[in-house]
Design an enzyme around this catalytic site. Structure first.
Site, PDB file in Angstrom:
ATOM      1  N   LYS A 231     -18.439 -27.587   7.115  1.00 49.58           N
ATOM      2  CA  LYS A 231     -16.980 -27.657   7.198  1.00 49.58           C
ATOM      3  C   LYS A 231     -16.421 -28.722   6.269  1.00 49.58           C
ATOM      4  O   LYS A 231     -15.523 -28.463   5.465  1.00 49.58           O
ATOM      5  CB  LYS A 231     -16.548 -27.938   8.646  1.00 49.58           C
ATOM      6  CG  LYS A 231     -16.943 -26.878   9.660  1.00 49.58           C
ATOM      7  CD  LYS A 231     -16.381 -27.243  11.031  1.00 49.58           C
ATOM      8  CE  LYS A 231     -16.885 -26.291  12.098  1.00 49.58           C
ATOM      9  NZ  LYS A 231     -18.324 -26.512  12.392  1.00 49.58           N
ATOM     10  N   VAL A 232     -16.911 -29.953   6.391  1.00 52.92           N
ATOM     11  CA  VAL A 232     -16.383 -31.052   5.589  1.00 52.92           C
ATOM     12  C   VAL A 232     -16.735 -30.868   4.122  1.00 52.92           C
ATOM     13  O   VAL A 232     -15.890 -31.045   3.236  1.00 52.92           O
ATOM     14  CB  VAL A 232     -16.901 -32.408   6.106  1.00 52.92           C
ATOM     15  CG1 VAL A 232     -16.380 -33.548   5.238  1.00 52.92           C
ATOM     16  CG2 VAL A 232     -16.472 -32.629   7.554  1.00 52.92           C
ATOM     17  N   ASP A 251     -27.232 -26.527  -0.009  1.00 53.36           N
ATOM     18  CA  ASP A 251     -27.254 -26.326   1.439  1.00 53.36           C
ATOM     19  C   ASP A 251     -28.032 -25.047   1.684  1.00 53.36           C
ATOM     20  O   ASP A 251     -27.591 -23.966   1.290  1.00 53.36           O
ATOM     21  CB  ASP A 251     -25.829 -26.202   1.996  1.00 53.36           C
ATOM     22  CG  ASP A 251     -25.807 -26.187   3.525  1.00 53.36           C
ATOM     23  OD1 ASP A 251     -26.736 -25.612   4.120  1.00 53.36           O
ATOM     24  OD2 ASP A 251     -24.869 -26.740   4.112  1.00 53.36           O
ATOM     25  N   VAL A 310     -19.677 -40.093   3.467  1.00 56.99           N
ATOM     26  CA  VAL A 310     -18.838 -40.112   4.668  1.00 56.99           C
ATOM     27  C   VAL A 310     -19.505 -39.290   5.766  1.00 56.99           C
ATOM     28  O   VAL A 310     -18.833 -38.826   6.686  1.00 56.99           O
ATOM     29  CB  VAL A 310     -17.410 -39.577   4.382  1.00 56.99           C
ATOM     30  CG1 VAL A 310     -16.667 -40.487   3.438  1.00 56.99           C
ATOM     31  CG2 VAL A 310     -17.455 -38.149   3.838  1.00 56.99           C
ATOM     32  N   ARG A 312     -23.500 -39.493   7.423  1.00 59.05           N
ATOM     33  CA  ARG A 312     -24.283 -40.314   8.335  1.00 59.05           C
ATOM     34  C   ARG A 312     -25.009 -41.384   7.521  1.00 59.05           C
ATOM     35  O   ARG A 312     -25.612 -41.089   6.489  1.00 59.05           O
ATOM     36  CB  ARG A 312     -25.307 -39.466   9.103  1.00 59.05           C
ATOM     37  CG  ARG A 312     -24.697 -38.498  10.113  1.00 59.05           C
ATOM     38  CD  ARG A 312     -24.098 -39.231  11.296  1.00 59.05           C
ATOM     39  NE  ARG A 312     -23.586 -38.331  12.318  1.00 59.05           N
ATOM     40  CZ  ARG A 312     -22.330 -37.899  12.378  1.00 59.05           C
ATOM     41  NH1 ARG A 312     -21.459 -38.279  11.447  1.00 59.05           N
ATOM     42  NH2 ARG A 312     -21.936 -37.096  13.349  1.00 59.05           N
ATOM     43  N   ASP A 336     -18.745 -45.043   3.869  1.00 57.74           N
ATOM     44  CA  ASP A 336     -17.968 -45.156   5.099  1.00 57.74           C
ATOM     45  C   ASP A 336     -18.869 -45.281   6.315  1.00 57.74           C
ATOM     46  O   ASP A 336     -18.403 -45.599   7.405  1.00 57.74           O
ATOM     47  CB  ASP A 336     -17.055 -43.927   5.252  1.00 57.74           C
ATOM     48  CG  ASP A 336     -16.131 -44.025   6.453  1.00 57.74           C
ATOM     49  OD1 ASP A 336     -15.451 -45.069   6.593  1.00 57.74           O
ATOM     50  OD2 ASP A 336     -16.091 -43.071   7.259  1.00 57.74           O
ATOM     51  N   GLU A 341     -24.215 -49.977  12.540  1.00 60.63           N
ATOM     52  CA  GLU A 341     -22.764 -50.190  12.548  1.00 60.63           C
ATOM     53  C   GLU A 341     -22.368 -51.084  13.712  1.00 60.63           C
ATOM     54  O   GLU A 341     -22.724 -50.784  14.856  1.00 60.63           O
ATOM     55  CB  GLU A 341     -22.040 -48.843  12.628  1.00 60.63           C
ATOM     56  CG  GLU A 341     -22.272 -47.985  11.385  1.00 60.63           C
ATOM     57  CD  GLU A 341     -21.466 -46.696  11.390  1.00 60.63           C
ATOM     58  OE1 GLU A 341     -20.707 -46.451  12.370  1.00 60.63           O
ATOM     59  OE2 GLU A 341     -21.565 -45.919  10.425  1.00 60.63           O
ATOM     60  N   HIS A 360     -16.193 -46.840   8.832  1.00 63.12           N
ATOM     61  CA  HIS A 360     -16.306 -45.539   9.515  1.00 63.12           C
ATOM     62  C   HIS A 360     -14.925 -44.984   9.876  1.00 63.12           C
ATOM     63  O   HIS A 360     -14.603 -44.741  11.042  1.00 63.12           O
ATOM     64  CB  HIS A 360     -17.168 -45.657  10.778  1.00 63.12           C
ATOM     65  CG  HIS A 360     -17.825 -44.365  11.146  1.00 63.12           C
ATOM     66  ND1 HIS A 360     -19.064 -44.304  11.713  1.00 63.12           N
ATOM     67  CD2 HIS A 360     -17.424 -43.086  11.015  1.00 63.12           C
ATOM     68  CE1 HIS A 360     -19.399 -43.037  11.935  1.00 63.12           C
ATOM     69  NE2 HIS A 360     -18.410 -42.278  11.518  1.00 63.12           N
ATOM     70  N   LEU A 361     -14.131 -44.750   8.834  1.00 61.32           N
ATOM     71  CA  LEU A 361     -12.748 -44.296   9.012  1.00 61.32           C
ATOM     72  C   LEU A 361     -12.577 -42.799   8.773  1.00 61.32           C
ATOM     73  O   LEU A 361     -11.439 -42.313   8.741  1.00 61.32           O
ATOM     74  CB  LEU A 361     -11.819 -45.065   8.052  1.00 61.32           C
ATOM     75  CG  LEU A 361     -11.734 -46.577   8.236  1.00 61.32           C
ATOM     76  CD1 LEU A 361     -10.809 -47.179   7.186  1.00 61.32           C
ATOM     77  CD2 LEU A 361     -11.251 -46.917   9.636  1.00 61.32           C
ATOM     78  N   GLY A 362     -13.678 -42.069   8.610  1.00 59.75           N
ATOM     79  CA  GLY A 362     -13.586 -40.663   8.242  1.00 59.75           C
ATOM     80  C   GLY A 362     -12.643 -39.841   9.101  1.00 59.75           C
ATOM     81  O   GLY A 362     -11.874 -39.025   8.593  1.00 59.75           O
ATOM     82  N   ALA A 363     -12.678 -40.045  10.399  1.00 59.23           N
ATOM     83  CA  ALA A 363     -11.850 -39.247  11.312  1.00 59.23           C
ATOM     84  C   ALA A 363     -10.597 -39.989  11.754  1.00 59.23           C
ATOM     85  O   ALA A 363      -9.886 -39.520  12.648  1.00 59.23           O
ATOM     86  CB  ALA A 363     -12.666 -38.852  12.535  1.00 59.23           C
TER      87      ALA A 363
END
Length: 624
Positions: A231-232, A251, A310, A312, A336, A341, A360-363
């Protein structure tokens, strides 16, 4: 040791294509029947510009179908209590409002472990983010009342899935709502890194004016490798194309038609990393991807490549990345996510002048947080009503007698799927899979949904962060672009046993082990359960007989004396224990397949020595 000559074959008596979504008549309930009766509220929702609002609410009870007989008033219908939903971490207002329309909501934040255990004993559902640990002790404290745990986000590391399943508690997550936010953050890091935005900002705030020092690079015409086309990754590719970049992707499960529609070429892993100017990571963290970006990987990259992550933190060997940055192989990195963490303050990677970092601002957008809140609220409410959830991440309860009979075949199904996908190679995605069940039982006496789910699990989970079970297997297969067909073949064996053998074929893909390719040109492996233990019985056109325990080495070789001794000696010298060995051949003194079960994973030098044996044409090491 077992030596066989060929694989058996029988004719199919019926076939069918697997439906991506089970019909309503075949769906299994996730919760006990009593749960369906208990909750009185059925809410009909409609979308508005604000979010979701309740437009109609009706009362349903187990006795409502009798309400028109012998009743003068709706007051004669008993009203059952609403479910109690504990929200233990901050959730978007739209999601909380949706939950309040369905049940009694208790928003209690920053609970201590002891307070959480007290609360769940009085709750039917629990919603958390990443900060609350839902441990085995929590499920034990609930004493069977807790029916659903909702994780507002993707990762479920903070929920004990095994304990949840053992206590009959469904776990659901919200994997789709933050897709665009994560993609946008990836593009933001890509652009700001290329133009040195963070460094230039810090320089000016320090009272400097260093225009010549922070000359950047353009994105137009550059090649971006998107590592993971889920998706991302898809959304990142779409936006990068809009910036004028040439986009390639690796992929193994990405549908080729979806990539072509976006103008993206699917390539092999090595081709992606060796030709890219920019590399953007969007792969899950699995045993197969842990530290996959290491010294060896960086050595294959173009000098001056730029890296964005962004996804893992664990997919990158952070020490290796520092070495690649110091050597100039990687010109810049924008991160990110991290292995630990928050990362330590004295981390060489964090402090490196050519690294841009965010916490860790991805979402972390307002829109994504609201979307996650709605998605998890809908999943939890649906589960409490006994509906199937496409985002369920643990297995539902299965009748003990069915599970007891199928248990060894469940293990076999997953391992056969796991072996098959490891035999596929190249950038072309795995899309078509054929499963053949050989059985003496009638079609109606054999429900293969659980077996199919475990095959899907074995194929998808090694390189995906998806959790596959009976509930979501078909949904995830469809999402990944997998088309799974099933065939039943009647054999003359005892109907006392549900399955004689399971064969998995991967169609229209290249193999990294030519011996696994059958006469039809497809990858084909087959297995049976013997004395309660899964066995591999056929690889391509070669019959073998090896217990599926530990790990597996397959060698295609010349059929000649001394081969077993040579390979056995190499393994023995390195203290690698052989638990089973089998040789299959089609013609004496021609080609043969040697299958070796090993308890330990041989190191690379040991495998190189095996490959160096002159009579061995090819070999492959497979993890079970």
């Amino acid at each position: 040791m077992a030596i066989s000559s060929s694989c058996s074959s029988v004719k199919a008596v019926n076939t069918r294509w697997t439906s991506p979504s089970p019909s309503s008549s075949s769906r299994l309930s996730l919760l006990p029947t009593s749960i369906h009766r208990r909750y009185a509220t059925n809410v009909k929702l409609t979308a508005t510009s604000a979010a979701f609002k309740t437009v109609e609410q009706t009362t349903l009870t187990e006795d409502s179908k009798f309400s028109s007989a012998g009743s003068d008033s709706d007051q004669d219908i008993p009203t059952l209590p609403k479910p109690r939903i504990l929200v233990a971490e901050k959730l978007g207002e739209a999601g909380v409002n949706l939950l309040r329309d369905f049940g009694d909501v208790d928003c209690s934040y920053e609970l201590s472990p002891e307070d959480l255990k007290k609360k769940v004993a009085e709750s039917d559902a629990l919603i958390v983010r990443s900060g609350t640990k839902v441990t085995r002790e929590v499920f034990e404290a609930a004493k069977g009342r807790l029916k659903v745990v909702g994780r507002a986000g993707v990762g479920i590391d903070n929920v004990d899935l095994q304990a949840a399943t053992e206590h009959g508690c469904l776990v659901v997550n919200a994997p789709t709502a933050n897709t665009v936010a994560a993609a946008e953050h990836g593009i933001a890091l890509l652009a700001s890194m290329a133009r040195n935005v963070a460094l230039a900002d810090a320089s000016i705030k320090a009272g400097k004016w260093e225009r010549s020092k922070y000359v950047g690079v353009s994105l137009v015409g550059k090649t971006l490798a998107v590592m993971g086309f889920g998706k991302v990754g898809t959304e990142v590719a779409r936006r990068a194309k809009g910036l004028g970049m040439n986009v390639i992707s690796h992929d193994p499960y990405a549908p080729a038609d979806r990539a072509r529609a976006l103008g993206v070429d699917l390539v092999s892993f090595d081709q992606a990393i060796s030709t890219a100017d920019f590399v953007s990571l969007h792969m899950p963290l699995t045993p197969a991807t842990k530290k996959v970006f290491n010294d060896e990987t960086f050595s294959k990259m173009k000098k001056g490549v730029r890296l964005v992550n962004v996804a893992r933190g664990g997919v990158i060997d952070e020490d290796a990345l520092v070495r690649a940055l110091d050597a100039g192989i990687v010109a810049q990195a924008a991160l990110d996510v991290f292995c630990e963490e928050p990362p330590s303050k004295d981390s060489k990677l964090i402090q490196h002048e050519n690294v841009t970092v965010t916490p860790h601002l991805g979402a972390s957008t307002k829109e994504a947080q609201e979307g996650v809140a709605i998605e998890i609220a809908e999943a939890v409410a649906g589960a409490l009503k006994g509906e199937l959830s496409a985002t369920a991440v643990n297995a539902p309860m299965v009748a003990p007698e069915v599970l007891s009979e199928l248990t060894p075949y469940i293990v076999l199904a997953e391992k056969i799927g796991r072996l098959a996908v490891q035999l596929a190679s190249g950038g072309k995605g795995v899309q078509s899979i054929r499963v053949v069940y050989r059985s003496a039982r009638d079609r109606d006496d054999l429900d293969t949904r659980l077996l199919r789910a475990m095959i899907t699990k074995g194929i998808i989970e090694p390189i995906s962060d998806s959790y596959v079970n009976l509930v979501n297997a078909d949904f995830i297969a469809k999402q990944k672009g997998l088309r799974i067909s099933e065939e039943r073949m009647v054999v003359d064996s005892s109907p006392e046993y549900p399955i004689d053998s399971i064969q998995v074929q991967i169609l229209n893909v290249e193999s990294n082990f030519a011996g696994a390719v059958s006469e039809s040109g497809d990858i084909s492996i087959e297995g049976k359960v013997k004395y309660g233990v899964p066995h591999l019985t056929c690889v391509g056109s070669f019959a073998v007989d090896v217990s599926l325990e530990g790990n597996l080495i397959l060698c295609r070789q010349v059929d000649q004396p001394g081969m077993i001794g040579q390979v056995g000696n190499i393994l023995g010298e390195q203290n690698v224990n052989v638990n089973f060995m089998s040789v299959g051949r089609t013609v004496v003194r021609k080609q043969a397949i040697m299958a070796i079960g090993v308890d330990e994973e041989p190191n690379s030098k040991t495998l190189e020595r095996i490959g160096g044996v002159s009579a061995i044409a090819e070999f492959v090491f497979l993890k079970l």
